[in-house]
Design an enzyme around this catalytic site. Sequence first.
Site, PDB file in Angstrom:
ATOM      1  N   LYS A  16     -15.877   0.717   7.585  1.00 41.58           N
ATOM      2  CA  LYS A  16     -14.796   1.701   7.475  1.00 41.58           C
ATOM      3  C   LYS A  16     -13.689   1.202   6.549  1.00 41.58           C
ATOM      4  O   LYS A  16     -13.590  -0.006   6.284  1.00 41.58           O
ATOM      5  CB  LYS A  16     -14.242   2.005   8.870  1.00 41.58           C
ATOM      6  CG  LYS A  16     -13.632   0.810   9.557  1.00 41.58           C
ATOM      7  CD  LYS A  16     -13.488   1.059  11.061  1.00 41.58           C
ATOM      8  CE  LYS A  16     -12.793  -0.100  11.733  1.00 41.58           C
ATOM      9  NZ  LYS A  16     -12.941  -0.083  13.197  1.00 41.58           N
ATOM     10  N   ARG A  64      -8.458   5.443  24.115  1.00 40.43           N
ATOM     11  CA  ARG A  64      -8.268   5.930  22.751  1.00 40.43           C
ATOM     12  C   ARG A  64      -9.253   7.068  22.505  1.00 40.43           C
ATOM     13  O   ARG A  64      -8.854   8.189  22.242  1.00 40.43           O
ATOM     14  CB  ARG A  64      -8.455   4.769  21.764  1.00 40.43           C
ATOM     15  CG  ARG A  64      -8.131   5.119  20.343  1.00 40.43           C
ATOM     16  CD  ARG A  64      -8.139   3.902  19.439  1.00 40.43           C
ATOM     17  NE  ARG A  64      -9.471   3.317  19.237  1.00 40.43           N
ATOM     18  CZ  ARG A  64      -9.734   2.378  18.332  1.00 40.43           C
ATOM     19  NH1 ARG A  64      -8.780   1.897  17.560  1.00 40.43           N
ATOM     20  NH2 ARG A  64     -10.950   1.893  18.203  1.00 40.43           N
ATOM     21  N   TYR A  95      16.911 -10.365  -3.732  1.00 42.50           N
ATOM     22  CA  TYR A  95      17.740  -9.312  -3.142  1.00 42.50           C
ATOM     23  C   TYR A  95      18.434  -9.837  -1.890  1.00 42.50           C
ATOM     24  O   TYR A  95      17.847 -10.607  -1.120  1.00 42.50           O
ATOM     25  CB  TYR A  95      16.884  -8.118  -2.731  1.00 42.50           C
ATOM     26  CG  TYR A  95      16.423  -7.251  -3.864  1.00 42.50           C
ATOM     27  CD1 TYR A  95      17.325  -6.770  -4.824  1.00 42.50           C
ATOM     28  CD2 TYR A  95      15.092  -6.892  -3.978  1.00 42.50           C
ATOM     29  CE1 TYR A  95      16.891  -5.956  -5.861  1.00 42.50           C
ATOM     30  CE2 TYR A  95      14.649  -6.073  -5.005  1.00 42.50           C
ATOM     31  CZ  TYR A  95      15.555  -5.614  -5.938  1.00 42.50           C
ATOM     32  OH  TYR A  95      15.118  -4.803  -6.950  1.00 42.50           O
ATOM     33  N   MET A 117       8.983  -5.070  -4.758  1.00 41.74           N
ATOM     34  CA  MET A 117       7.854  -4.171  -5.011  1.00 41.74           C
ATOM     35  C   MET A 117       6.754  -4.827  -5.851  1.00 41.74           C
ATOM     36  O   MET A 117       5.565  -4.719  -5.550  1.00 41.74           O
ATOM     37  CB  MET A 117       8.346  -2.890  -5.702  1.00 41.74           C
ATOM     38  CG  MET A 117       7.249  -1.838  -5.827  1.00 41.74           C
ATOM     39  SD  MET A 117       7.789  -0.351  -6.662  1.00 41.74           S
ATOM     40  CE  MET A 117       8.915   0.350  -5.478  1.00 41.74           C
TER      41      MET A 117
END
Length: 379
Positions: free
Chosen positions: A41, A138, A260, A319
Amino acid sequence: MHEPEFLSASNRLIIDLAALADNWRAMNERSGTASAAAVLKADAYGLGIAEAAPALYAAGARDFFVANAEEGAELRPLVPDGRIYILAGMWPGNEELFFDNDLVPIINSEEQLAVFMAALSERGDHPCVLHVDTGMNRLGLSVEEAVALANDPARPASFSPVLIMSHLACGDDPKHPMNVYQLERFRAAAAAFEGVPASLANSGGVFLGKDYHFDLTRPGIAVYGGEAVDGAVNPMKPVVTAEARIIQVRTVPSGATASYGASARFSRDTRIATVAIGYADGYHRSVSGGGVTLRQAMPSGAYGFLHGRKVPHVGRVTMDLSLFDVTDLPEKAVRAGDYIELFGRNVAVDDVARAGGTIGYELLTSLGHRYHRSYIGGA
Ligand SMILES: *Cc1c(COP(=O)(O)O)cnc(C)c1O
């Protein structure tokens, strides 16, 4: 490893199909008298189903699990005579994909059972799997619903599952009492479907031992080299190596800050390698060396591997860019253009995941499209 095709690429993934095949064979052996399926998957856990599926087929895998019918249709031509199971099951409107591509739906609810039975009466016989919920809460019929179905005199003869399965909630934790509880629940359900093959174990379940193996095991993460048992030594071969390129090396004086939020502060003159990797490449912001408050409990972030040494990530992952402290390497050793290993042979994918408060599964399935992918060790 410096093949010419890499020269212009910034980031690269090297995917070792021989290690993948070895891992599947190892899990198949560990499954004892049961046979191992392969779980493909999410594009083979991010590695690429087009390459992974034929490698696993060549290793001997014949049973394949994918998430949905679209993934199944993509897989079909790659494993012509393999059995493909669809975890999400059938719903109104996608029946055709199952019949056209010879996909086996996993029946996860009474509603899905009704959809499947309606499709059968319209289109003729088709195999299915019955999913029983034993505690994951689930998907799956309850054990009581499954037993009632097995004993229902009105059950149509055309309904004959080829497999009864359930899924472990705590397979990665051998000491968890949930494992034995689910095993007992599953045995009760499987007993009602005498003669039908049964399947309970994911990777972690395979390591729980033979009580959990039944007829078919479903290892995923271990085959991809990830950690199946939390905190244990991982016996699998690493399959994926992720490397990113250094764009620039600079020296930052003691007392200065970087990144940052001025999130890295240096108490010595520090050499920083600026690397072309960021959260857009699935190098999660949460693995940052600093400045990320969601991970207060774990102060240190990820590290990379460069010229024989671990180098810590500093500041925030942005990013497209990340900073690594390379001060402890000889000054001339680190140059723009060098590749730094993010994970692979020298840095376990699960260690990077842990640094970011997540799991290897999530790192692998979010690698993104900016890597140059190279498959080695294929047949
Ligand atoms: C994903 C999945 C697996 C494989 O699990 P791993 O922990 O990766 O081995 C097995 N069974 C089901 C139902 C799954 O969804």
